[in-house]
Scaffold this active site. Structure first.
Site, PDB file in Angstrom:
ATOM      1  NE  ARG A  44      -3.571  -1.018   2.337  1.00  0.00           N
ATOM      2  CZ  ARG A  44      -4.736  -1.287   1.756  1.00  0.00           C
ATOM      3  NH1 ARG A  44      -5.489  -0.303   1.306  1.00  0.00           N
ATOM      4  NH2 ARG A  44      -5.195  -2.514   1.653  1.00  0.00           N
ATOM      5  CG  HIS A  56      11.193  -2.679  -4.850  1.00  0.00           C
ATOM      6  ND1 HIS A  56       9.813  -2.657  -5.021  1.00  0.00           N
ATOM      7  CD2 HIS A  56      11.720  -2.893  -6.078  1.00  0.00           C
ATOM      8  CE1 HIS A  56       9.547  -2.832  -6.305  1.00  0.00           C
ATOM      9  NE2 HIS A  56      10.679  -2.977  -6.963  1.00  0.00           N
ATOM     10  CB  ILE A  99       3.489   5.365   3.022  1.00  0.00           C
ATOM     11  CG1 ILE A  99       3.718   3.887   3.281  1.00  0.00           C
ATOM     12  CG2 ILE A  99       3.428   6.180   4.308  1.00  0.00           C
ATOM     13  CD1 ILE A  99       2.796   3.252   4.251  1.00  0.00           C
TER      14      ILE A  99
END
Ligand code: GAR
Length: 192
Positions: free
Chosen positions: A93, A111, A95
């Site tokens: 999600r 990542h 930020i």
């Protein structure tokens, strides 16, 4: 340094951090809790397993971002837990304000690519399809640009001729499991 682990899925990286803590490899960092945005996510099972608080907190009805009032509720909850560092460990999600502002300069993200290559969704699939011979993972500071903040560390793997997407992904995950706890430990021992 009180750490919050935020995740949305399997939680293998959260577990790598919790294992590092159990083995004394997390420096001065202490996992204060797990925060998940999906009520059924496997990561929540790590709470009882490692005796840390773990909670689902409603992110609102959007799929890839918070609703503004729910993002404020997350910020309030994390503030109440006196968190020093937010670690996005498979948190799917984006930020934004108010969470980004409340914890400015105190949020890191894992990542699964060698950024700046292959940002965004499915970094592993993107790298596999592109046929790169060298791949890996990155831990970076979170800012308003998706996967765009300054790098804290990278871990590299080689793609071998026989690698399938599955074996390729497995190597990247193993690289992540080593990198994330090491970066957290390093940050915990670096004066602010
Ligand atoms: C990890 O590969 C992480 O890099 C990735 O999700 C996976 C979570 O696995 N994150 C992103 O793609 C963020 N953009 P896990 O739930 O087993 O830790």
């Amino acid at each position: 340094m009180r750490v919050a682990l935020l995740g949305s899925g399997r939680g293998s990286n959260a577990e790598a951090v919790l294992r590092a803590q159990a083995d004394g490899r997390l420096g001065r960092a202490k996992v204060a809790g797990l925060w998940c945005d999906i009520p059924t996510c496997k990561m929540l099972e790590l709470g009882p397993k490692y005796a840390v608080p773990a909670r689902f907190l409603d992110p609102g009805s959007f799929k890839t971002k918070f609703s503004p009032e729910r993002e404020q509720a997350w910020a309030d909850d994390l503030l109440a837990a006196q968190i020093d560092l937010l670690v996005l460990a498979g948190f799917m999600r984006v930020i934004k304000a108010p969470l980004l502002d409340t914890f400015a300069g105190r949020i890191i993200n894992l990542h699964p690519s060698l950024l700046p290559a292959f940002p965004g969704l499915d970094g592993i699939g993107q790298a596999y399809k592109a046929g790169v011979l060298e791949a890996g993972c990155t831990v970076h500071w979170v800012n308003a640009e998706i996967d765009g903040g300054a790098h804290l560390g990278q871990n590299r793997i080689r793609r071998e001729a026989g690698d399938t997407l599955e074996t390729f992904a497995g190597k990247i995950h193993a690289a992540e499991h080593a990198l994330l706890p090491a970066v957290i430990a390093h940050l915990s021992e670096t004066p602010a």
